[in-house]
Write an enzyme that holds these catalytic residues in place. Structure first.
Site, PDB file in Angstrom:
ATOM      1  N   ASP A   1       1.829   6.621   5.310  1.00 52.60           N
ATOM      2  CA  ASP A   1       0.818   5.651   4.870  1.00 52.60           C
ATOM      3  C   ASP A   1       1.266   4.911   3.605  1.00 52.60           C
ATOM      4  O   ASP A   1       0.510   4.140   3.023  1.00 52.60           O
ATOM      5  CB  ASP A   1      -0.522   6.366   4.649  1.00 52.60           C
TER       6      ASP A   1
ATOM      7  N   ARG B   1      -7.533  -0.321   1.162  1.00 52.64           N
ATOM      8  CA  ARG B   1      -8.069  -1.577   0.601  1.00 52.64           C
ATOM      9  C   ARG B   1      -8.504  -1.379  -0.847  1.00 52.64           C
ATOM     10  O   ARG B   1      -8.451  -2.310  -1.641  1.00 52.64           O
ATOM     11  CB  ARG B   1      -9.205  -2.090   1.504  1.00 52.64           C
TER      12      ARG B   1
ATOM     13  N   LYS C   1      -9.862  13.262   7.834  1.00 55.11           N
ATOM     14  CA  LYS C   1      -9.347  12.922   9.159  1.00 55.11           C
ATOM     15  C   LYS C   1      -9.304  14.181  10.029  1.00 55.11           C
ATOM     16  O   LYS C   1      -9.201  15.290   9.510  1.00 55.11           O
ATOM     17  CB  LYS C   1      -7.915  12.371   9.041  1.00 55.11           C
TER      18      LYS C   1
ATOM     19  N   LYS D   1       0.860  -1.185   0.000  1.00 52.34           N
ATOM     20  CA  LYS D   1       0.000   0.000   0.000  1.00 52.34           C
ATOM     21  C   LYS D   1       0.894   1.232   0.000  1.00 52.34           C
ATOM     22  O   LYS D   1       1.668   1.452   0.928  1.00 52.34           O
ATOM     23  CB  LYS D   1      -0.904   0.016   1.240  1.00 52.34           C
TER      24      LYS D   1
HETATM   25  N1  BES Z   1      -3.999   4.799   6.882  1.00 53.84           N
HETATM   26  C1  BES Z   1      -5.123   4.590   7.694  1.00 53.84           C
HETATM   27  C2  BES Z   1      -4.861   3.610   8.836  1.00 53.84           C
HETATM   28  C3  BES Z   1      -3.967   4.105   9.947  1.00 53.84           C
HETATM   29  C4  BES Z   1      -4.505   4.889  10.963  1.00 53.84           C
HETATM   30  C5  BES Z   1      -2.667   3.709  10.014  1.00 53.84           C
HETATM   31  C6  BES Z   1      -3.677   5.298  11.991  1.00 53.84           C
HETATM   32  C7  BES Z   1      -1.858   4.127  11.052  1.00 53.84           C
HETATM   33  C8  BES Z   1      -2.367   4.914  12.052  1.00 53.84           C
HETATM   34  C9  BES Z   1      -6.262   4.020   6.863  1.00 53.84           C
HETATM   35  O1  BES Z   1      -6.332   4.444   5.559  1.00 53.84           O
HETATM   36  C10 BES Z   1      -7.522   4.445   7.525  1.00 53.84           C
HETATM   37  O2  BES Z   1      -7.786   5.617   7.549  1.00 53.84           O
HETATM   38  N2  BES Z   1      -8.279   3.484   8.046  1.00 53.84           N
HETATM   39  C11 BES Z   1      -9.499   3.764   8.715  1.00 53.84           C
HETATM   40  C12 BES Z   1     -10.512   2.749   8.272  1.00 53.84           C
HETATM   41  C13 BES Z   1     -11.900   3.069   8.713  1.00 53.84           C
HETATM   42  C14 BES Z   1     -12.407   4.299   8.004  1.00 53.84           C
HETATM   43  C15 BES Z   1     -12.779   1.879   8.405  1.00 53.84           C
HETATM   44  C16 BES Z   1      -9.235   3.665  10.217  1.00 53.84           C
HETATM   45  O3  BES Z   1      -8.484   2.788  10.627  1.00 53.84           O
HETATM   46  O4  BES Z   1      -9.762   4.485  10.945  1.00 53.84           O
HETATM   47 ZN    ZN Z   2      -4.575   5.026   4.703  1.00 56.73          ZN
HETATM   48 MN    MN Z   3      -7.388   6.259   5.341  1.00 59.27          MN
END
Ligand code: BES
Ligand code: ZN
Ligand code: MN
Length: 487
Positions: free
Chosen positions: A275, A338, A264, A252
């Site tokens: 990321d 994903r 965010k 990724k």
């Molecule tokens: N890149 C983030 C995941 C992440 C969050 C990695 C904090 C490291 C630290 C990912 O793209 C994301 O935002 N995931 C969301 C998914 C949710 C919206 C279902 C998450 O984990 O909040």
């Molecule tokens: Zn992400």
């Molecule tokens: Mn994200």
């Protein structure tokens, strides 16, 4: 910093490093006139020879030469690695320009001595490129580490294997540490090309137009809010037998994740520059494969995009058609990783005939809640592959813990609007993300998904890395190839 091996201590000025199992270690006797005073000084510092510990004193009989004694713990390879790392951590900015680590009679075998070199190299990594005002005293002083008295074969092991592991980890760390205005999809590709000039790694790049033709609607959907063109980076290392199906690593590579329209919160958003840690690990591992001429066929595939809010960005509610033909209702544009990975998985299966696929991704915040910063989560459809990865985790130190996949979790992705939605409920967030990816794995191809969200970056100094980019994944993938594909 340069690492070299020598048969005896050089002349001239250097800090002397002796690995020792405690204050009464016989090896301190080699200090002749200084031995008694040194022992006393080490005792005062409560030095007990434990793994990763160190104590320091000065040798009156040698013009005040610095003596650094590092613990050797149980004498295993990982203890040696920790000792080497300790040397760099202590001496990097100490003012010393050269360190001589004398391993004579320390009891390390070739693996131990080479891992000591690896530890020293790994812990010496720094990235000061964007700092123009570092005070002289804070600058790196240590230039060379000379290892004396290592077991036969240690130098070859370092030069033929672990040096390449260090170099791969350094590429990963650099890509991860660079700010998001400097590393974005196109520059990620350029940086990888620069690092791999002339080493035999074959690099192919797909741009937006090519991906449109292939129908990679999920990856392109994420990219469409950004002015940065997305890239699919493919790195091929053909070191194995002709015709052997390749192991495919998929990363990724979201070079910055704002969350998109599902924006965010502001505090800490800068962290989302890493990321692309999964893609960084894949690029680093491929660099290692090429540098050490691994006897295996390995392909690295990185999905590189930036996730931005914009008038042209995807909206919550949009339905995207993936390269597999399956449709996805995007209910949260922040679950973008994903979307990128699913098209990379399909592309790999259509183009590479993989023996197995291993994807790495900073995929879910939930993974960090589960494991903190000690283990990555692993999900797999294949017990053998999962066990092999767990083994590689143990030998390399890039630790993993397996998590479940099950039909009941998969059902949580159903929606009446499309073939699936891109998020489940809040519960089991890392598992539903893995279930989503599994929907794109065809014909039971052995596959493992590594959620490295807690591992790509560290807020504090650890054994083999300082605060910042860790390089997690390179050693794991290297060990997996060495033990399971080459071995
Ligand atoms: N890149 C983030 C995941 C992440 C969050 C990695 C904090 C490291 C630290 C990912 O793209 C994301 O935002 N995931 C969301 C998914 C949710 C919206 C279902 C998450 O984990 O909040
Ligand atoms: Zn992400
Ligand atoms: Mn994200």
């Amino acid at each position: 910093m340069q690492i070299q091996f020598a048969s005896s201590r050089p002349s001239g000025d250097y800090a002397l490093v002796l690995p020792a199992k405690g204050c009464d270690d016989k090896r301190l006797d080699s200090l002749t006139g200084d031995a008694a005073a040194a022992r006393k000084a080490l005792e005062r510092q409560r030095f007990e020879g434990k793994k990763g510990t160190a104590a320091e004193t000065y040798l009156a009989g040698e013009d005040g030469r610095r003596l650094l004694v590092v613990g050797i713990g149980k004498g295993k390879a990982e203890d040696a690695e920790a000792a080497g790392a300790r040397v760099s951590a202590r001496l990097m900015t100490s003012g010393e320009t050269q360190a001589v680590i004398d391993l004579s009679d320390a009891g390390f075998d070739a693996e131990g001595a080479a891992r000591l070199a690896l530890g020293a190299a790994m812990r010496s990594w720094r990235y000061d490129k964007h700092r123009t005002k570092i005070k002289d005293k804070q600058k790196v002083s240590l230039q060379t580490v000379t290892i004396v008295g290592a077991a036969d074969g240690a130098q070859d092991l370092w030069e033929d294997r672990y040096k390449a592991v260090y170099e791969g980890t350094s590429l990963t760390r650099e890509l991860v540490a660079e700010p998001p205005n400097i590393i974005y999809p196109a520059t990620f590709v350029e940086r990888v090309k620069e690092w791999n000039k002339g080493n035999g790694l074959e690099i192919e790049v797909l741009g937006q137009a090519e991906m449109e033709k292939l129908g990679m609607g999920a990856l392109l959907g994420v990219a469409q809010g950004s002015v940065k063109e997305p890239k699919l980076l493919v790195m091929k290392w053909n070191g194995g037998k002709k015709g052997d199906k390749p192991t495919v690593f998929i990363g990724k590579g979201v070079t910055f994740d704002t969350g998109g329209i599902s924006l965010k919160p502001g505090p800490g958003m800068d962290m989302m520059k890493w990321d692309m840690g999964g893609a960084g690990a894949v690029a680093g591992a491929m660099h290692t494969m090429a540098q050490r001429k691994a006897k295996a066929n390995v392909v690295g595939v990185c999905g590189l995009v930036e996730n931005m809010p914009d008038g042209n960005a995807i909206r919550p509610g949009d339905v995207l058609t993936t390269m597999s033909g399956q449709t996805v209702e995007v209910l949260n544009t922040d679950a973008e990783g994903r979307l990128v990975l699913c098209d990379c998985i399909t592309w790999s299966q259509k183009n590479l005939n993989p023996a197995r696929m291993i994807d790495l991704a900073t995929l879910t915040g939930a993974m960090v809640i589960t494991f903190g910063h000690e283990y990555a989560g692993m999900f797999s459809n294949n017990d053998d592959l999962a066990d092999d990865l767990l083994d590689a985790g143990k030998t390399s130190g890039d630790l993993l813990w397996r998590q479940p996949l099950a039909e009941a979790y998969d059902r949580l992705l159903d929606t009446p609007i499309a073939d699936m939605k891109n998020i489940g409920p809040r519960e089991a967030g890392s598992i539903t993300a893995a279930q989503y990816l599994q929907r794109f794995v065809e014909n039971d191809t052995p596959w493992a998904h590594l959620d490295i969200a807690g591992m790509a970056w560290s807020d504090k100094d650890k054994t083999t890395y300082g605060k910042g980019a860790t390089g997690y994944g390179v050693r794991l993938l290297d060990a997996f190839i060495a033990e399971e594909v080459e071995g």
